[in-house]
Design an enzyme around this catalytic site. Structure first.
Site, short mmCIF file in Angstrom:
data_model
loop_
_atom_site.label_atom_id
_atom_site.label_comp_id
_atom_site.label_asym_id
_atom_site.label_seq_id
_atom_site.Cartn_x
_atom_site.Cartn_y
_atom_site.Cartn_z
NE ARG A 64 -3.73 1.97 2.77
CZ ARG A 64 -3.63 2.87 3.86
NH1 ARG A 64 -2.62 3.04 4.31
NH2 ARG A 64 -4.47 3.68 3.70
CD GLU A 151 -7.09 7.10 8.98
OE1 GLU A 151 -6.83 8.26 9.54
OE2 GLU A 151 -6.89 6.23 9.33
CD GLU A 268 -3.82 3.75 7.65
OE1 GLU A 268 -3.50 4.36 8.68
OE2 GLU A 268 -4.27 4.74 6.73
#
Ligand SMILES: *[C@@H]1O[C@H](CO)[C@@H](O)[C@H](O)[C@H]1NC(C)=O
Ligand SMILES: *[C@@H]1O[C@H](CO)[C@@H](O)[C@H](O)[C@H]1NC(C)=O
Length: 358
Positions: A64, A151, A268
């Site tokens: 990522r 996010e 994450e």
């Protein structure tokens, strides 16, 4: 709580490589290589190797990388990173921040030089995303998963796309502009919506309950539809709030899969190897700080994902460990002192074996 999970861990161990993706976000690697004399080793007796080769050796199959609209993590940085990850056979997940630098649930500024009205931003998001996705395709490193924003619990491109100030409409249309660009440029790339405070199922239902439109137009200008989204991803950290338990992770992922029938992922996560837990309470306090705790945390997250897969049929794709080798930033933004999977001089610790347990 943990005693409920243990039988599932056993179930997980009986299936080798039960999860599709064993991921690491090692975005900082090229920066470290160009600014320090870091050398990584698979063990203290090994010769130095490029970090992506060490990760690959431990079983990582998804890389990522974050991309900003300017600064360090530029498009050219992302393209270079992709070449390295693809050369060792990893799939690629791009986190598009739509920001000149960091973006998180509390900070989502419009990039400098971008329009500041909804219509202009829709066009800008489309063009920027289309060009970026094409650039990865044309250098032969196509993107498997791309996040539209990072996010984005309260939207992105604030204030136009900020949900709490502007409602869902702006954020929904801007997300659709990005998704449409990805579909047009690269139909095989999967589109990801990534939220930060994944330990709160009520935030999930608030966000996803409002973000989708029932418009059927689908062109640039309309809002996000369920078919624009392939994967719903969460960040899952133990040190940003004690609610990030295995029980709430299970509730959140089951809610998402059973309501929207999309794939899910922990995009994450991390567990500290050094942390003052009196100052920073951890969400699963029975797990020790340290290398063994890192392994246990991941085993138990895997157990939750396996349980989701057992109920819903392989919807939980995998786990991404955030920045396991960023030796110049070992706190990784947390209040713990060290969340890495390598020592300060770049030697892989025993916790690197977590990837083979995923
Ligand atoms: C996006 O590209 C189109 C077609 O090239 C152009 O007309 C439009 O002005 C661009 N939008 C922005 C915001 O740059
Ligand atoms: C996870 O949630 C599902 C659905 O609510 C439930 O059936 C299952 O028992 C839960 N698993 C754990 C380990 O709590």
């Amino acid at each position: 709580m943990r005693s409920l999970i243990i039988p599932l861990a056993v179930f997980g161990l009986s299936l080798v490589s039960a999860l599709k993706y064993r991921g690491a976000d090692f975005s900082s690697l090229l920066l470290l290589e160009s600014t320090t004399d870091i050398q990584y080793r698979a063990s203290s007796s090994s010769e130095p190797q490029p970090f992506e080769q060490i990760l690959k050796g431990y079983g990582v199959n998804l890389a990522r990388v974050r991309i900003w609209t300017s600064g360090t993590y530029s498009l050219s940085y992302g393209l270079e990173f992709a070449k390295r990850a693809k050369a060792v056979g990893m799939d690629l997940m791009v986190a598009l921040y739509y920001s000149d630098s960091w973006a998180n649930p509390g900070y989502q500024p419009i990039p400098s030089g971008w329009p500041d009205d909804l219509e202009g931003l829709q066009s800008q998001v489309y063009n920027y995303t289309y060009g970026l996705v094409q650039a990865f395709n044309s250098q032969g490193t196509p993107i498997q998963y791309i996040q539209i924003g990072n996010e984005i619990n309260d939207g992105f491109l604030w204030p136009i796309g900020q949900i709490t100030s502007n409602g869902f409409d702006g954020a929904s249309r801007l997300l659709h502009a990005g998704a449409l660009a990805v579909r047009d440029a690269s139909p095989s790339t999967n589109i990801v919506i990534h939220l930060g405070t994944g330990w709160a199922p009520s935030q999930m239902s608030w966000f996803f309950g409002g973000i989708f439109t029932s418009e059927t137009d689908g062109g640039l200008g309309s809002g996000l539809t369920l078919s624009d989204v392939d994967l719903m991803a969460v960040s899952w950290y133990p040190y940003y709030g004690t609610q990030a338990t295995f029980s709430t992770l299970n509730a959140t992922l089951n809610f998402l899969v059973s309501t929207y029938n999309k794939d899910v992922m922990v995009a994450e996560t991390g567990w500290p190897v050094v942390c003052n837990t009196e100052a920073v309470p951890l969400s699963e306090p029975s797990i020790p700080v340290g290398v063994q705790g890192q392994i246990t945390w991941i085993e138990d997250v895997v157990a939750v994902l396996n349980s989701v897969n057992h109920i819903h049929g392989n919807k939980a794709l995998g786990i991404v460990y955030w920045e396991p080798g960023w030796t110049t930033n070992s706190a990784l933004g947390s209040l713990c002192a060290d969340v890495l999977l390598v020592t300060s001089d770049g030697v892989a610790m025993q916790s690197m074996t977590m990837f083979s347990n995923m």
